[in-house]
Design a protein around this motif. Sequence first.
Motif, PDB file in Angstrom:
ATOM      1  N   TYR A 114     -21.688 106.216 -67.667  1.00 13.85           N
ATOM      2  CA  TYR A 114     -20.344 106.700 -67.343  1.00 13.85           C
ATOM      3  C   TYR A 114     -20.374 107.515 -66.059  1.00 13.85           C
ATOM      4  N   ALA A 115     -19.311 107.358 -65.219  1.00 12.23           N
ATOM      5  CA  ALA A 115     -19.170 108.146 -63.995  1.00 12.23           C
ATOM      6  C   ALA A 115     -17.694 108.453 -63.768  1.00 12.23           C
ATOM      7  N   GLU A 116     -17.441 109.473 -62.924  1.00 13.14           N
ATOM      8  CA  GLU A 116     -16.066 109.894 -62.625  1.00 13.14           C
ATOM      9  C   GLU A 116     -15.905 110.118 -61.127  1.00 13.14           C
ATOM     10  N   SER A 117     -14.645 109.995 -60.661  1.00 15.02           N
ATOM     11  CA  SER A 117     -14.338 110.245 -59.261  1.00 15.02           C
ATOM     12  C   SER A 117     -12.890 110.688 -59.127  1.00 15.02           C
ATOM     13  N   ASP A 119     -11.544 110.534 -55.818  1.00 21.38           N
ATOM     14  CA  ASP A 119     -11.072 109.828 -54.624  1.00 21.38           C
ATOM     15  C   ASP A 119     -11.452 108.356 -54.587  1.00 21.38           C
ATOM     16  N   GLY A 120     -12.212 107.893 -55.569  1.00 22.38           N
ATOM     17  CA  GLY A 120     -12.589 106.499 -55.628  1.00 22.38           C
ATOM     18  C   GLY A 120     -13.803 106.135 -54.816  1.00 22.38           C
ATOM     19  N   VAL A 121     -14.329 107.067 -54.047  1.00 22.85           N
ATOM     20  CA  VAL A 121     -15.488 106.800 -53.194  1.00 22.85           C
ATOM     21  C   VAL A 121     -16.688 107.630 -53.618  1.00 22.85           C
ATOM     22  N   ASN A 122     -16.464 108.897 -53.895  1.00 24.02           N
ATOM     23  CA  ASN A 122     -17.539 109.799 -54.300  1.00 24.02           C
ATOM     24  C   ASN A 122     -17.542 109.934 -55.821  1.00 24.02           C
ATOM     25  N   TRP A 123     -18.664 109.559 -56.437  1.00 23.20           N
ATOM     26  CA  TRP A 123     -18.751 109.490 -57.882  1.00 23.20           C
ATOM     27  C   TRP A 123     -19.764 110.487 -58.431  1.00 23.20           C
ATOM     28  N   VAL A 124     -19.445 111.031 -59.590  1.00 24.40           N
ATOM     29  CA  VAL A 124     -20.305 111.986 -60.283  1.00 24.40           C
ATOM     30  C   VAL A 124     -20.754 111.353 -61.591  1.00 24.40           C
ATOM     31  N   LYS A 125     -22.041 111.497 -61.897  1.00 20.29           N
ATOM     32  CA  LYS A 125     -22.593 111.032 -63.168  1.00 20.29           C
ATOM     33  C   LYS A 125     -22.863 112.271 -64.035  1.00 20.29           C
ATOM     34  N   PRO A 126     -21.929 112.637 -64.897  1.00 17.98           N
ATOM     35  CA  PRO A 126     -22.070 113.886 -65.648  1.00 17.98           C
ATOM     36  C   PRO A 126     -23.152 113.805 -66.713  1.00 17.98           C
ATOM     37  N   GLU A 127     -23.791 114.939 -66.980  1.00 16.52           N
ATOM     38  CA  GLU A 127     -24.726 115.020 -68.106  1.00 16.52           C
ATOM     39  C   GLU A 127     -23.905 115.231 -69.376  1.00 16.52           C
TER      40      GLU A 127
END
Length: 500
Positions: A114-117, A119-127
């Motif tokens: 799972y990942a979140e963003s 702006d659609g370009v920069n993505w974070v993979k949360p723990e």
Amino acid sequence: MVHPITFALAAVFLLLAGSTGQAAAASPYDAKEGDPVAGSYPFRRLMLDAMAVEESSGLERVFHKLEKHPGNPVLRRDRPWEGWGPYLYGTVLWDEGRLRMWYQIIGDGSRVCYAESTDGVNWVKPELGLVEYNGSKANNIVVEGLCSIASVIRVPQPDSPEKKWVMYGYGPKGPHHAYSPDGLRWTWQTPPDGERLFSSSDVVNFFWDPYQDRYVAMYKTGARRHRSVGLATSKDGVHWTRLMDHPVFTADDLDPDPTQIYGMPVFPYQGAYIGLPWIYHARFFKYGKYAVPRMHEAQEDSIRTVDVQLAWSWNLVNWTRTPAREPFLELGPDGTWDDGMVFTAIAPVAVGDRLYFYYGGFDQAHDDYNGIKGEIGLATLRLDGFCSLRAGETEGSFISRRELFRVPRVTINARTHGDGYIVAEIVDRHNRVIPGFSREDCIPFRGDSVRHVMRWRTESFPEEVLKPDKKLRFYLKNAEIFSYLPEGIDESDYPHRPEE
């Protein structure tokens, strides 16, 4: 989520407004009510739909390709549990002002991450702390070993808080599903037959159909041209019916011999269904019983790459494809991260004036897995930008279908070049110009806009022409138009569902 709710055109365009250069505003894509991509009424008349045009002269019908983001890939392999690397098969959608992505991992087991963003370009993979990997839960894994091809859907009318989200995927025995209260914590369900929701091969893409209030699955099956796509539907998401035993989408006699349909995500868009067939460039055996060794032998001299084409339908059974059968999403140049295979998410998302298509790319061909790497990229398209009618230096024109509109304004998605222009006139059903609404009375359009309101100097229809249906005759020079929509359409005059 409530469905359906009809929003006025102005509200739809207001929801779409925004800039792609900054943080992306929450898109209404996944809220089907008032959704500019699917589900609301009236639908924009796309140039992709040949029925939107009664006749044309001096215009070229142009199909457009996706444009890859210069910063690709936007999601790279940077975690030890990501196997060959992240890729889609998978889902990206808007939820509460953020983009959420469920992506696939293969090569070190099979898992969904799972990942979140914003702006659609920069993505974070949360723990997330949900699934253990090598003795630790400090990871972004949401499903381990139970699912491939994660089609995640926000349940339209959940019957409990624990079933706000549903994930469909292919498991050990076939398609199955899980529910979640938040899209992160999943509880797998036992299918009614104890093993699978329906019989299918190993590639299945699911989506919610707002036109018919149903779940739909496009699944891999066999045909004379080998890998093809079948259709199954469900009203409750649990009990499924395969509508026919043969495919609804397969390679045909206009395709080169080494052409198979590996899978096909489908998404609703402006009254239609848009398909993204994954084209597998591999030969297949022409006779005898299916066997994996024979399949590998048949394709061993093929390039075995996968790219993506474009298809569209009004009923999920009868499909149209671009005449040239060119890629909608191309492979990258030789030696790049996506030069072997590309697979799209189940649907794009609307970000400002563009559609964002996320895709998983591999740097090697199918079955060449020694040292293969997967990553996720972004490709974009102008809103409604699948197809346009284009004129060059010589003026061209087209006449629209008959419309029951009461206001002399039409919103167009179009652009001009150089000394180009677009003007229009309103005509009756016999193509006679309605007085006060000739091309000379029209305020010409010049520029580039996905929502320009074209007007005439006469601001309202006289009473005698208010109710009869009318048509639009557009004139273009050095210009192209992607879609149009007249104002003042009475929704009671039209059906709310795609025409069969």
